[in-house]
Write an enzyme that holds these catalytic residues in place. Structure first.
Site, PDB file in Angstrom:
ATOM      1  N   TYR A  67       0.865  -1.180   0.000  1.00  0.00           N
ATOM      2  CA  TYR A  67       0.000   0.000   0.000  1.00  0.00           C
ATOM      3  C   TYR A  67       0.894   1.220   0.000  1.00  0.00           C
ATOM      4  CZ  TYR A  67      -3.297   3.521   1.857  1.00  0.00           C
ATOM      5  OH  TYR A  67      -4.071   4.645   2.062  1.00  0.00           O
ATOM      6  N   ASP A  87       9.425   2.868  -1.088  1.00  0.00           N
ATOM      7  CA  ASP A  87       8.431   3.561  -0.272  1.00  0.00           C
ATOM      8  C   ASP A  87       8.759   3.272   1.192  1.00  0.00           C
ATOM      9  OD1 ASP A  87       4.779   3.530   0.022  1.00  0.00           O
ATOM     10  OD2 ASP A  87       6.368   4.531   1.148  1.00  0.00           O
ATOM     11  N   LYS A 102       5.157   9.688   8.194  1.00  0.00           N
ATOM     12  CA  LYS A 102       5.130   9.190   9.577  1.00  0.00           C
ATOM     13  C   LYS A 102       6.252   9.788  10.441  1.00  0.00           C
ATOM     14  CE  LYS A 102       2.867   5.010   7.886  1.00  0.00           C
ATOM     15  NZ  LYS A 102       1.499   5.052   8.393  1.00  0.00           N
TER      16      LYS A 102
HETATM   17  C1  LIG Z   1       4.143   2.214   3.069  1.00  0.00           C
HETATM   18  C2  LIG Z   1       3.135   3.326   3.084  1.00  0.00           C
HETATM   19  N1  LIG Z   1       3.148   4.242   2.080  1.00  0.00           N
HETATM   20  C3  LIG Z   1       2.258   5.259   2.063  1.00  0.00           C
HETATM   21  C4  LIG Z   1       1.292   5.382   3.047  1.00  0.00           C
HETATM   22  C5  LIG Z   1       0.322   6.560   2.967  1.00  0.00           C
HETATM   23  O1  LIG Z   1       0.720   7.526   3.903  1.00  0.00           O
HETATM   24  P1  LIG Z   1      -0.378   8.569   4.431  1.00  0.00           P
HETATM   25  O2  LIG Z   1      -0.970   9.265   3.218  1.00  0.00           O
HETATM   26  O3  LIG Z   1      -1.404   7.764   5.211  1.00  0.00           O
HETATM   27  O4  LIG Z   1       0.443   9.526   5.314  1.00  0.00           O
HETATM   28  C6  LIG Z   1       1.235   4.463   4.108  1.00  0.00           C
HETATM   29  C7  LIG Z   1       0.163   4.602   5.181  1.00  0.00           C
HETATM   30  N2  LIG Z   1       0.053   3.529   6.108  1.00  0.00           N
HETATM   31  C8  LIG Z   1      -1.256   3.323   6.699  1.00  0.00           C
HETATM   32  C9  LIG Z   1      -1.215   2.153   7.692  1.00  0.00           C
HETATM   33  N3  LIG Z   1      -0.513   1.034   7.269  1.00  0.00           N
HETATM   34  C10 LIG Z   1      -1.740   4.559   7.362  1.00  0.00           C
HETATM   35  C11 LIG Z   1      -2.928   4.374   8.263  1.00  0.00           C
HETATM   36  C12 LIG Z   1      -4.158   4.953   7.673  1.00  0.00           C
HETATM   37  O5  LIG Z   1      -4.390   4.770   6.449  1.00  0.00           O
HETATM   38  O6  LIG Z   1      -4.899   5.570   8.444  1.00  0.00           O
HETATM   39  C13 LIG Z   1       2.174   3.417   4.125  1.00  0.00           C
HETATM   40  O7  LIG Z   1       2.174   2.483   5.112  1.00  0.00           O
END
Ligand SMILES: Cc1ncc(COP(=O)(O)O)c(CN[C@@H](CN)CCC(=O)O)c1O
Length: 426
Positions: free
Chosen positions: A142, A237, A265
């Site tokens: 993801y 990523d 993060k």
């Molecule tokens: C590897 C990786 N790449 C991109 C993203 C997206 O980041 P954000 O747009 O949520 O800041 C994420 C976001 N992770 C999720 C949980 N695994 C965020 C939690 C959520 O969607 O609320 C990620 O894990």
């Protein structure tokens, strides 16, 4: 009715599902989400005052532990000089220089507001630089909710069972080529099918969105070689793995150098920050020095920059990652030993300060199809048994657990005692 339940009922009237991000809604584990009110160190407290040992850590940013004084003081200090100027500030250079120091492949850095912005911008840059339209991602990975990325996504999309999200035009998805994680043959076949059309590979160097699935030996090195062979850019990523798998990220841990890296993060210390960066010749193709457009009103926000700088400055102190690794090992090994004690088939994976456990009798879990064979119903029961005992795990079988510097022996012992009871009761 608990205050948390009342807050959830009220929230659903004006916020879809009562949440601002779907995975928070407990759809993956059943029941109602717990509304939280404050957090400190290893603990988070719900609206009814109940304390939980937290392994979500705001989905990764809180690696120092919640409410860390150095981040709080940096935010308050920066806020007193104004929240946002829409003009360049020294704080953006200060954080970019620190990121470039800790992640040397990032010769140049562009700040954005989320991991999604980072990945969608990095892919646009790779496409513009290479003048190619297609790109490769992996099942179960993801990379945020950018249109071209919601194709066989992991994380929330996987949990909600809608890997190909409605609202994404087929024309957007058709350039997204999906391969099997840890399977270099699937990648080579895809390159050979589209020899001069693939702009980049984007990969989670340790998967965390189909739960924790590390790369098999040689996988990342193989992706590097294939990108070099077929003239594509390699994007790591590291939104989740950055500064968590190692101080220099998974690229340091596995010693593989990507062309571009995306961050989120931890880089913001809990404030909305994403970033992408890498090779100077590629990054200079970005507006205003190059033709690929990307922008953001609050990108490089000085308060958020201060939080990120304080977080990384603290995290880089000697011994911190050794400590995080030892805590993570204790927990992963402890879960496995307790599951064995109770005759519960369990597999565990870990990398740096993240770990995962899978209710399965498979010896190893190395790809999306392995994860799909795991017992998610058993996970749901385990999740609630742990929640009742004051242990806050990610509310999805497809998410990893995150350790932080505030997890001490007391918290580890309490977590394993709760797991002992939960395994016995499953
Ligand atoms: C590897 C990786 N790449 C991109 C993203 C997206 O980041 P954000 O747009 O949520 O800041 C994420 C976001 N992770 C999720 C949980 N695994 C965020 C939690 C959520 O969607 O609320 C990620 O894990």
């Amino acid at each position: 009715m608990t205050k948390s339940a009342q807050l959830f009922q009220q929230a659903r009237r004006t916020i879809p599902g009562g949440v601002n991000s779907p995975v928070r809604a407990f759809a993956g584990v059943g029941g109602d989400p717990v509304f939280m009110e404050r957090a400190d160190g290893a603990y988070i407290f719900d609206a009814d005052g109940k304390a939980y040992i937290d392994y979500v850590g705001s989905w990764g940013p809180m690696i120092l532990g919640h409410n860390h004084a150095s981040i709080r003081e940096a935010v308050v200090d920066a806020a007193q000089r104004g929240l946002s100027f829409g003009a360049p500030t020294e704080s953006e250079t200060t954080l970019s220089e620190l990121v470039a120091e800790l992640v040397p492949s990032m010769e140049m850095v562009r700040m954005v507001n989320s991991g999604t912005e980072a990945t969608m911008s990095a892919i646009r840059l790779a496409r513009g630089y290479s003048k190619r339209d297609k790109f490769i991602k992996f099942e179960g990975n993801y990379h945020g909710h950018g249109d071209c990325l919601l194709v066989k996504a992991g994380s929330g999309a996987l949990t909600l069972g809608e890997p190909n999200s409605p609202g994404v035009p087929a024309d957007f998805a058709k350039h997204t080529l999906t391969c099997t994680y840890n399977d270099l043959d699937s990648v080579r076949q895809t390159f050979e099918t589209y020899p001069d059309e693939v702009a980049c590979i984007i990969v989670e160097p340790v998967s965390g969105n189909m739960n924790c699935v590390p790369p098999q030996p040689g996988f990342l090195q193989g992706l590097r070689a294939l990108c070099d062979e077929f003239g594509a850019l390699l994007i790591f990523d590291e939104v989740m793995t950055g500064f968590r798998v190692a101080l220099g990220g998974a690229q340091a841990y596995y010693d593989v150098k990507p062309d571009l890296t995306t961050l989120g993060k931890i880089v913001g210390g809990g404030m909305p920050v994403g970033a992408f960066g890498g090779r100077r010749d590629v990054m200079e193709y970005l507006a205003p020095t190059g033709p690929v457009y990307q922008a953001g009103t609050l990108a490089g926000n000085p308060v958020a920059m201060a939080a990120g700088f304080a977080c990384l400055s603290e995290l880089r102190q000697p011994g911190n990652h050794d400590y995080l690794n030892s805590v993570t090992k204790q927990l992963a090994d402890g879960f496995k030993a307790l599951a064995d004690k109770h005759g519960i088939p369990l597999a565990t994976n870990r990398a740096g300060a993240m770990f995962g456990f899978f209710f399965t009798d498979q010896d190893t879990v190395t790809c999306f199809k392995d994860v799909q064979q795991c017992d998610t119903e058993r996970f749901k029961r385990f999740f609630h048994l742990m929640l009742e005992q004051g242990i806050y795990l990610a509310p999805s079988a497809f998410e990893a657990c995150f350790t932080c510097l505030a997890h001490g022996q007391k918290e580890i012992d309490a977590t394993l005692a709760a797991a002992d009871h939960a395994f016995a009761t499953l």
